[in-house]
Design a protein around this motif. Structure first.
Motif, PDB file in Angstrom:
ATOM      1  N   ASP A  39       0.877  -1.179   0.000  1.00 38.09           N
ATOM      2  CA  ASP A  39       0.000   0.000   0.000  1.00 38.09           C
ATOM      3  C   ASP A  39       0.909   1.222   0.000  1.00 38.09           C
ATOM      4  O   ASP A  39       0.986   1.962   0.979  1.00 38.09           O
ATOM      5  N   TRP A  45      -5.690   0.606   1.202  1.00 36.99           N
ATOM      6  CA  TRP A  45      -6.204  -0.385   0.247  1.00 36.99           C
ATOM      7  C   TRP A  45      -5.012  -0.888  -0.542  1.00 36.99           C
ATOM      8  O   TRP A  45      -4.126  -0.114  -0.889  1.00 36.99           O
ATOM      9  N   PRO A  46      -4.938  -2.187  -0.854  1.00 36.39           N
ATOM     10  CA  PRO A  46      -3.758  -2.725  -1.538  1.00 36.39           C
ATOM     11  C   PRO A  46      -3.570  -2.134  -2.937  1.00 36.39           C
ATOM     12  O   PRO A  46      -4.535  -2.017  -3.703  1.00 36.39           O
ATOM     13  N   ASP A  47      -2.337  -1.758  -3.241  1.00 37.71           N
ATOM     14  CA  ASP A  47      -1.997  -1.222  -4.554  1.00 37.71           C
ATOM     15  C   ASP A  47      -2.425  -2.198  -5.645  1.00 37.71           C
ATOM     16  O   ASP A  47      -2.335  -3.414  -5.478  1.00 37.71           O
TER      17      ASP A  47
END
Length: 187
Positions: A39, A45-47
């Motif tokens: 992130d 939120w996850p990349d």
């Protein structure tokens, strides 16, 4: 002279960054951040993973991050949508992932459950015939499960629409982690 050295260093650094990103993408198969750990923009939120319109969260347990899909209203569809670009010439993919399903109560129909829907498109974004098998779950799992599936790539398919969902369930949570698509070597 200093300007030339600056450009040389910048070009070298850019090339190195591109190589690192390429190596990361290769390690993850066809998708980046398959582990959902990165992130870098600190947006919680996850990349490289799109946010859900509703019912999505990025959770952490024991230092491990994962995406959770939660049914907030009975009978609605809660879906994570990601497109996977498939290199030309790939005839099969191996999909591996971890999942955990809890508090699941299926909906009105028996197929209103936790599932991974997938569809093919060509390079021009037109639909391609031949849907992959949809992994599905109609009851709670005993914790995390490791899953895998071999998917045949139809002729002309270049994009796979990947859609893990809680499909019209009454209630439930669908946790996903370590999602990888790996091209199988041609025969």
């Amino acid at each position: 002279m200093r300007l030339r050295n600056h450009f040389a260093r910048t070009a070298c650094a850019s090339t190195f960054a591109a190589l690192v990103l390429s190596a990361s993408a290769i390690a993850d198969g066809l998708i980046t951040n398959s582990s959902m750990e990165a992130d870098t923009n600190l947006d919680q939120w996850p990349d490289a993973w799109p946010k859900l319109k509703a019912g999505g969260s990025w959770n952490e347990e024991g230092g491990n991050h994962f995406i959770r899909i939660t049914s907030e209203t009975a009978g609605e569809i809660y879906m994570l949508y990601r497109e996977i670009n498939v290199p030309e010439g790939v005839k099969e993919l191996t999909l591996t992932w971890k999942q955990r399903v809890s508090n699941l109560e299926v909906g009105e129909q028996k197929w209103f459950d936790a599932r991974i829907m997938m569809e093919w498109m060509d390079a021009g974004r037109s639909k391609v015939a031949g849907k992959p098998t949809e992994p599905k779950c109609s009851k709670d799992t005993e914790g995390w499960e490791e899953k895998s599936l071999i998917i045949a790539v139809p002729d002309g398919a270049r994009i796979l629409k990947f859609m893990p969902s809680l499909f019209r369930v009454k209630s439930g949570k669908f946790d996903l982690d370590d999602i990888q698509f790996t091209p199988m070597a041609p025969p």
